[in-house]
Motif scaffolding. Structure first.
Motif, PDB file in Angstrom:
ATOM      1  N   ALA A  94      59.305  37.235  44.587  1.00 42.33           N
ATOM      2  CA  ALA A  94      58.907  38.534  44.034  1.00 42.33           C
ATOM      3  C   ALA A  94      57.513  38.449  43.419  1.00 42.33           C
ATOM      4  CB  ALA A  94      59.926  38.989  42.991  1.00 42.33           C
ATOM      5  N   ALA A  95      57.260  37.374  42.692  1.00 42.19           N
ATOM      6  CA  ALA A  95      55.937  37.199  42.073  1.00 42.19           C
ATOM      7  C   ALA A  95      54.848  37.103  43.138  1.00 42.19           C
ATOM      8  CB  ALA A  95      55.938  35.963  41.182  1.00 42.19           C
ATOM      9  N   ARG A  96      55.138  36.386  44.213  1.00 40.76           N
ATOM     10  CA  ARG A  96      54.150  36.247  45.292  1.00 40.76           C
ATOM     11  C   ARG A  96      53.902  37.600  45.973  1.00 40.76           C
ATOM     12  NH1 ARG A  96      56.067  31.918  47.461  1.00 40.76           N
ATOM     13  NH2 ARG A  96      57.344  32.868  49.067  1.00 40.76           N
ATOM     14  N   LEU A  97      54.957  38.367  46.178  1.00 44.16           N
ATOM     15  CA  LEU A  97      54.820  39.679  46.789  1.00 44.16           C
ATOM     16  C   LEU A  97      54.012  40.611  45.889  1.00 44.16           C
ATOM     17  CD1 LEU A  97      55.716  41.127  49.369  1.00 44.16           C
ATOM     18  CD2 LEU A  97      57.764  41.861  48.153  1.00 44.16           C
ATOM     19  N   CYS A  98      54.263  40.548  44.584  1.00 41.37           N
ATOM     20  CA  CYS A  98      53.475  41.362  43.634  1.00 41.37           C
ATOM     21  C   CYS A  98      52.022  40.918  43.630  1.00 41.37           C
ATOM     22  CB  CYS A  98      54.055  41.247  42.232  1.00 41.37           C
ATOM     23  SG  CYS A  98      55.542  42.212  42.020  1.00 41.37           S
ATOM     24  N   SER A  99      51.800  39.631  43.742  1.00 41.43           N
ATOM     25  CA  SER A  99      50.437  39.110  43.776  1.00 41.43           C
ATOM     26  C   SER A  99      49.696  39.624  45.011  1.00 41.43           C
ATOM     27  CB  SER A  99      50.473  37.586  43.771  1.00 41.43           C
ATOM     28  OG  SER A  99      49.186  37.056  43.865  1.00 41.43           O
ATOM     29  N   ASP A 100      50.395  39.689  46.145  1.00 43.54           N
ATOM     30  CA  ASP A 100      49.784  40.211  47.378  1.00 43.54           C
ATOM     31  C   ASP A 100      49.379  41.676  47.232  1.00 43.54           C
ATOM     32  OD1 ASP A 100      50.177  37.764  48.563  1.00 43.54           O
ATOM     33  OD2 ASP A 100      51.923  38.391  49.743  1.00 43.54           O
ATOM     34  N   HIS A 101      50.093  42.406  46.382  1.00 40.27           N
ATOM     35  CA  HIS A 101      49.830  43.832  46.211  1.00 40.27           C
ATOM     36  C   HIS A 101      49.365  44.151  44.789  1.00 40.27           C
ATOM     37  CE1 HIS A 101      51.379  44.855  50.164  1.00 40.27           C
ATOM     38  NE2 HIS A 101      52.321  43.972  49.945  1.00 40.27           N
ATOM     39  N   ARG A 109      46.578  56.312  41.385  1.00 42.81           N
ATOM     40  CA  ARG A 109      47.661  57.130  41.935  1.00 42.81           C
ATOM     41  C   ARG A 109      49.060  56.604  41.591  1.00 42.81           C
ATOM     42  NH1 ARG A 109      45.251  57.927  47.989  1.00 42.81           N
ATOM     43  NH2 ARG A 109      43.497  59.235  47.402  1.00 42.81           N
ATOM     44  N   VAL A 110      49.145  55.343  41.210  1.00 42.92           N
ATOM     45  CA  VAL A 110      50.449  54.729  40.929  1.00 42.92           C
ATOM     46  C   VAL A 110      50.862  55.050  39.494  1.00 42.92           C
ATOM     47  CG1 VAL A 110      51.687  52.524  40.774  1.00 42.92           C
ATOM     48  CG2 VAL A 110      50.050  52.906  42.624  1.00 42.92           C
ATOM     49  N   ALA A 111      52.128  55.400  39.321  1.00 42.42           N
ATOM     50  CA  ALA A 111      52.662  55.748  37.999  1.00 42.42           C
ATOM     51  C   ALA A 111      52.633  54.547  37.059  1.00 42.42           C
ATOM     52  CB  ALA A 111      54.089  56.268  38.140  1.00 42.42           C
ATOM     53  N   GLU A 112      52.475  54.816  35.789  1.00 46.09           N
ATOM     54  CA  GLU A 112      52.393  53.753  34.782  1.00 46.09           C
ATOM     55  C   GLU A 112      53.657  52.903  34.743  1.00 46.09           C
ATOM     56  OE1 GLU A 112      49.745  52.674  33.061  1.00 46.09           O
ATOM     57  OE2 GLU A 112      48.622  54.168  34.188  1.00 46.09           O
ATOM     58  N   LEU A 113      54.818  53.509  34.972  1.00 50.94           N
ATOM     59  CA  LEU A 113      56.075  52.749  34.966  1.00 50.94           C
ATOM     60  C   LEU A 113      56.067  51.681  36.057  1.00 50.94           C
ATOM     61  CD1 LEU A 113      58.921  52.285  33.903  1.00 50.94           C
ATOM     62  CD2 LEU A 113      59.714  54.032  35.506  1.00 50.94           C
ATOM     63  N   GLU A 114      55.664  52.069  37.270  1.00 50.12           N
ATOM     64  CA  GLU A 114      55.590  51.093  38.362  1.00 50.12           C
ATOM     65  C   GLU A 114      54.563  50.007  38.057  1.00 50.12           C
ATOM     66  OE1 GLU A 114      55.706  54.451  40.017  1.00 50.12           O
ATOM     67  OE2 GLU A 114      57.797  54.193  40.594  1.00 50.12           O
ATOM     68  N   LYS A 115      53.423  50.407  37.500  1.00 51.12           N
ATOM     69  CA  LYS A 115      52.393  49.420  37.149  1.00 51.12           C
ATOM     70  C   LYS A 115      52.929  48.411  36.140  1.00 51.12           C
ATOM     71  CE  LYS A 115      48.324  52.366  37.791  1.00 51.12           C
ATOM     72  NZ  LYS A 115      47.143  52.937  37.146  1.00 51.12           N
ATOM     73  N   SER A 116      53.630  48.899  35.122  1.00 48.91           N
ATOM     74  CA  SER A 116      54.142  47.978  34.095  1.00 48.91           C
ATOM     75  C   SER A 116      55.212  47.051  34.662  1.00 48.91           C
ATOM     76  CB  SER A 116      54.674  48.745  32.884  1.00 48.91           C
ATOM     77  OG  SER A 116      55.814  49.483  33.226  1.00 48.91           O
ATOM     78  N   LEU A 117      56.040  47.548  35.590  1.00 53.50           N
ATOM     79  CA  LEU A 117      57.045  46.683  36.215  1.00 53.50           C
ATOM     80  C   LEU A 117      56.378  45.604  37.070  1.00 53.50           C
ATOM     81  CD1 LEU A 117      59.730  49.324  37.239  1.00 53.50           C
ATOM     82  CD2 LEU A 117      59.935  47.584  35.472  1.00 53.50           C
ATOM     83  N   ALA A 130      64.228  44.688  36.551  1.00 51.40           N
ATOM     84  CA  ALA A 130      62.914  44.873  37.176  1.00 51.40           C
ATOM     85  C   ALA A 130      62.808  44.072  38.469  1.00 51.40           C
ATOM     86  CB  ALA A 130      61.806  44.471  36.210  1.00 51.40           C
ATOM     87  N   VAL A 131      63.318  42.852  38.457  1.00 47.99           N
ATOM     88  CA  VAL A 131      63.270  42.017  39.663  1.00 47.99           C
ATOM     89  C   VAL A 131      64.182  42.608  40.739  1.00 47.99           C
ATOM     90  CG1 VAL A 131      63.724  39.712  40.603  1.00 47.99           C
ATOM     91  CG2 VAL A 131      62.672  39.945  38.358  1.00 47.99           C
ATOM     92  N   SER A 132      65.335  43.095  40.326  1.00 45.46           N
ATOM     93  CA  SER A 132      66.280  43.688  41.289  1.00 45.46           C
ATOM     94  C   SER A 132      65.706  44.929  41.959  1.00 45.46           C
ATOM     95  CB  SER A 132      67.589  44.061  40.594  1.00 45.46           C
ATOM     96  OG  SER A 132      68.201  42.927  40.061  1.00 45.46           O
ATOM     97  N   ASN A 133      64.898  45.676  41.236  1.00 44.58           N
ATOM     98  CA  ASN A 133      64.313  46.905  41.778  1.00 44.58           C
ATOM     99  C   ASN A 133      62.906  46.714  42.329  1.00 44.58           C
ATOM    100  OD1 ASN A 133      66.438  48.780  41.318  1.00 44.58           O
ATOM    101  ND2 ASN A 133      66.026  48.583  39.140  1.00 44.58           N
ATOM    102  N   LEU A 134      62.482  45.475  42.485  1.00 45.71           N
ATOM    103  CA  LEU A 134      61.119  45.191  42.924  1.00 45.71           C
ATOM    104  C   LEU A 134      60.761  45.895  44.227  1.00 45.71           C
ATOM    105  CD1 LEU A 134      58.417  43.615  42.999  1.00 45.71           C
ATOM    106  CD2 LEU A 134      59.659  41.903  44.306  1.00 45.71           C
ATOM    107  N   LEU A 135      61.619  45.799  45.228  1.00 41.38           N
ATOM    108  CA  LEU A 135      61.285  46.357  46.533  1.00 41.38           C
ATOM    109  C   LEU A 135      61.147  47.878  46.463  1.00 41.38           C
ATOM    110  CD1 LEU A 135      63.547  44.102  48.766  1.00 41.38           C
ATOM    111  CD2 LEU A 135      61.133  43.823  48.210  1.00 41.38           C
ATOM    112  N   LEU A 136      62.024  48.516  45.709  1.00 41.82           N
ATOM    113  CA  LEU A 136      61.916  49.962  45.516  1.00 41.82           C
ATOM    114  C   LEU A 136      60.629  50.306  44.767  1.00 41.82           C
ATOM    115  CD1 LEU A 136      63.102  52.810  45.679  1.00 41.82           C
ATOM    116  CD2 LEU A 136      64.343  52.310  43.561  1.00 41.82           C
ATOM    117  N   THR A 137      60.321  49.531  43.738  1.00 43.33           N
ATOM    118  CA  THR A 137      59.107  49.760  42.955  1.00 43.33           C
ATOM    119  C   THR A 137      57.862  49.610  43.823  1.00 43.33           C
ATOM    120  OG1 THR A 137      60.201  48.962  40.956  1.00 43.33           O
ATOM    121  CG2 THR A 137      57.794  48.981  40.943  1.00 43.33           C
TER     122      THR A 137
END
Length: 166
Positions: A94-101, A109-117, A130-137
């Protein structure tokens, strides 16, 4: 007697230590040739998209190719002897995927909630939810950023469960 001892030592220390030098050299040469062949395939290979039969259908490719944001996630390396162990591997993925994006964190354009997650996952202080909802986020953030729904490709999704059940 000496033959017996060397056989017993071979089992304990590994048969490879008692190979003849010429056999070891041939084995290393074969490995080097295989590595060289793999490197040459990678360097000289055409892009995958040009080798696929679908690439010959230009109208279809023009209509769909690179039109939607996409993410690829392979669960092949998520392993562990239990669900808890698999979760630790998934957290790293999950951390690597977040790092890629990570660019999504700076997107207006991205909501603050998604940014903070996304930030919490990158900083490794995200809770289980937060980790469980990573793909949706990530899909929501990509949709907001690009203005089009995101396509999520998951490969080997059943590997973590299969390994944890063993």
């Amino acid at each position: 007697m000496a033959e017996r001892n060397s056989t017993a030592q071979g089992r304990i220390m590994g048969v490879d230590q008692f190979r003849l030098p010429a056999q070891r050299m041939m084995s290393q040469l074969a490995k080097a040739r295989m590595t060289e062949q793999k490197i040459m395939m990678l360097v000289s290979a055409k892009p995958l998209s040009s080798r696929l039969a679908i690439s010959k259908n230009e109208a279809l490719c023009n209509a769909w190719m690179n039109k939607y944001p996409s993410m690829f996630l392979s669960m092949k390396n998520v392993e562990g002897m239990s669900i808890d162990d698999a979760y630790i591997y998934f957290r790293a993925l999950a951390a690597r995927l977040c790092s890629d994006h990570a660019y999504l964190i700076d997107s207006p354009r991205v909501a603050e909630l998604e940014k903070s997650l996304l930030k919490s996952i990158l900083e490794d202080n995200a809770d289980t939810g937060a980790v469980s909802n990573l793909l949706l986020t990530l899909c929501r953030a990509l949709h907001a950023h690009r203005g089009k729904p995101a396509i999520l490709l998951i490969d080997e999704y059943d590997v973590p469960l299969a390994r944890a059940e063993r």
